[in-house]
Design a protein around this motif. Structure first.
Motif, PDB file in Angstrom:
ATOM      1  N   PRO A 114      24.469 -38.369  -3.935  1.00 25.73           N
ATOM      2  CA  PRO A 114      23.703 -37.111  -3.987  1.00 25.73           C
ATOM      3  C   PRO A 114      24.519 -35.849  -3.717  1.00 25.73           C
ATOM      4  CG  PRO A 114      22.715 -38.701  -2.456  1.00 25.73           C
ATOM      5  CD  PRO A 114      23.839 -39.383  -3.119  1.00 25.73           C
ATOM      6  N   GLU A 115      25.359 -35.876  -2.705  1.00 21.94           N
ATOM      7  CA  GLU A 115      26.066 -34.627  -2.362  1.00 21.94           C
ATOM      8  C   GLU A 115      27.005 -34.196  -3.481  1.00 21.94           C
ATOM      9  OE1 GLU A 115      25.104 -32.745   0.116  1.00 21.94           O
ATOM     10  OE2 GLU A 115      23.685 -34.326   0.688  1.00 21.94           O
ATOM     11  N   ALA A 116      27.710 -35.161  -4.059  1.00 26.65           N
ATOM     12  CA  ALA A 116      28.630 -34.856  -5.155  1.00 26.65           C
ATOM     13  C   ALA A 116      27.855 -34.348  -6.376  1.00 26.65           C
ATOM     14  CB  ALA A 116      29.433 -36.104  -5.529  1.00 26.65           C
ATOM     15  N   ALA A 117      26.686 -34.958  -6.612  1.00 26.71           N
ATOM     16  CA  ALA A 117      25.873 -34.541  -7.751  1.00 26.71           C
ATOM     17  C   ALA A 117      25.365 -33.112  -7.567  1.00 26.71           C
ATOM     18  CB  ALA A 117      24.705 -35.502  -7.944  1.00 26.71           C
ATOM     19  N   ILE A 118      24.951 -32.797  -6.347  1.00 27.02           N
ATOM     20  CA  ILE A 118      24.470 -31.438  -6.061  1.00 27.02           C
ATOM     21  C   ILE A 118      25.588 -30.428  -6.317  1.00 27.02           C
ATOM     22  CG2 ILE A 118      23.763 -29.893  -4.173  1.00 27.02           C
ATOM     23  CD1 ILE A 118      22.267 -32.479  -3.030  1.00 27.02           C
ATOM     24  N   ALA A 119      26.790 -30.750  -5.829  1.00 24.17           N
ATOM     25  CA  ALA A 119      27.929 -29.851  -6.019  1.00 24.17           C
ATOM     26  C   ALA A 119      28.267 -29.699  -7.506  1.00 24.17           C
ATOM     27  CB  ALA A 119      29.138 -30.372  -5.246  1.00 24.17           C
TER      28      ALA A 119
END
Ligand code: C2E
Ligand code: MG
Ligand code: MG
Ligand code: MG
Length: 293
Positions: free
Chosen positions: A160-165
């Motif tokens: 999730p965090e990488a996708a958000i970025a």
């Protein structure tokens, strides 16, 4: 006895598995040469504004006519292209070709249209994706706002965090982002809110029985109102009947895509289709009676 049955089952099963493996290998080998042999093309399917009836853009859909294997549908070759990594150069070709096509259509007198391309999870995980997108926009001269990138819901749920970025970095390029096949995968609303996206594309499995299925009606209605409260637009995929279109209009869904409006067409056919529509901008809202006319 049990042992023998087991063995028989295995024997029946094995040739099928071998066949499948051989088919996969044949596809992968042929796909390796598909780009250089010019076997790939894009078809385009229009997206229509439900309020104004205007065509806002098109989705680019990959088609492959292999010299050895004939027509192979994307559902069969995309997963193998992903496994083998071939989706990276192929996906790059898709984006570049779609961008070039839009610029050519504008030069030929069509109004600016948004082109949506499907992006694989493998591409989405490449850290240089924003740079590649930027290079394609610069090389082709397509304004960033006319490119839309479709992510699948599962793409965005992974890491999730990488996708958000990544969604932030892509939006910083000026392109639009949509979540494709929405509703087929579980995603938390809190997380969805953190993604930098513009649109939800409601999966066509909820649209097919929309005229009669009360569960689908409830789901689609919930997605449209959820999207509205998150400030996102909604696109309904797979719209095939005037009844479905009417229902979606009444719900306040923004955009429709599907066979009712047009099947995906090869570029020259889509150009003619778009040109024939360009002169007849609809003043009145689209209704079931005028749809697909
Ligand atoms: P998708 O992105 O959800 O595309 C919509 C699919 O629904 C397309 O299938 C389209 O032909 C089909 N469709 C459109 N309207 C209707 C309708 O009214 N009824 C029905 N029954 N079907 C409709 P297609 O072209 O076979 O593509 C299948 C999937 O393959 C796409 O689903 C997408 O996930 C993938 N795909 C296609 N092109 C690319 C590409 O360039 N890159 C990647 N990574 N994936 C692609
Ligand atoms: Mg799509
Ligand atoms: Mg879809
Ligand atoms: Mg899909």
């Amino acid at each position: 006895r049990a042992k023998q049955e087991g063995r028989n089952t295995f024997r029946l099963f094995e040739p099928k598995m071998q066949e499948r493996a051989a088919r996969h290998l044949a596809i992968e080998n042929a796909l390796r040469r598909a780009l250089e042999r010019n076997e790939l093309t894009l078809h385009y399917q229009p997206q229509q504004c439900l309020k104004s009836g205007r065509i806002l853009g098109v989705e680019a859909l990959l088609r492959w006519k292999s010299a050895e294997l004939g027509d192979v549908p994307p559902a069969e070759f995309i997963p193998l292209a992903e496994e083998s990594g071939l989706i990276v150069p192929i996906g790059e070709w898709v984006m570049r070709t779609a961008a070039r096509q839009m610029v050519a259509w504008m030069a030929a007198g069509l109004p600016p249209l948004v082109v949506a391309v499907n992006l694989s999870m493998v591409q989405f995980r490449q850290s240089n994706l924003p740079a590649r997108v930027g290079a394609i926009l610069a090389d082709t001269g397509l304004p960033a706002g006319l490119l839309e990138i479709e992510l699948t819901e599962s793409v965005s749920m992974n890491q999730p965090e990488a996708a958000i970025a990544m969604t932030r970095a892509l939006q910083a390029c000026g392109v639009m982002l949509s979540v494709d096949d929405f509703g087929t995968c579980y995603s938390s609303l809190a997380y969805l809110k953190r993604l930098s996206i513009d649109k939800l594309k409601i999966d066509r499995s909820f649209i097919g029985e929309l005229d009669t299925d009360h569960d689908d009606q409830a789901i689609v209605s919930a997605i449209v109102s959820l999207a509205g409260s998150l400030g996102l637009q909604t696109v309904a995929e797979g719209v095939e009947s005037p009844g479905q279109l009417d229902f979606l209009s009444r719900l306040g869904c923004d955009i429709a895509q599907g066979y009712l409006i047009s099947r995906p067409l090869a570029a020259p056919d889509m150009f003619r289709w778009l040109k024939s529509r360009a002169g007849s901008v609809r003043a009145a809202p689209l209704t079931a009676a005028t749809a697909g006319a």
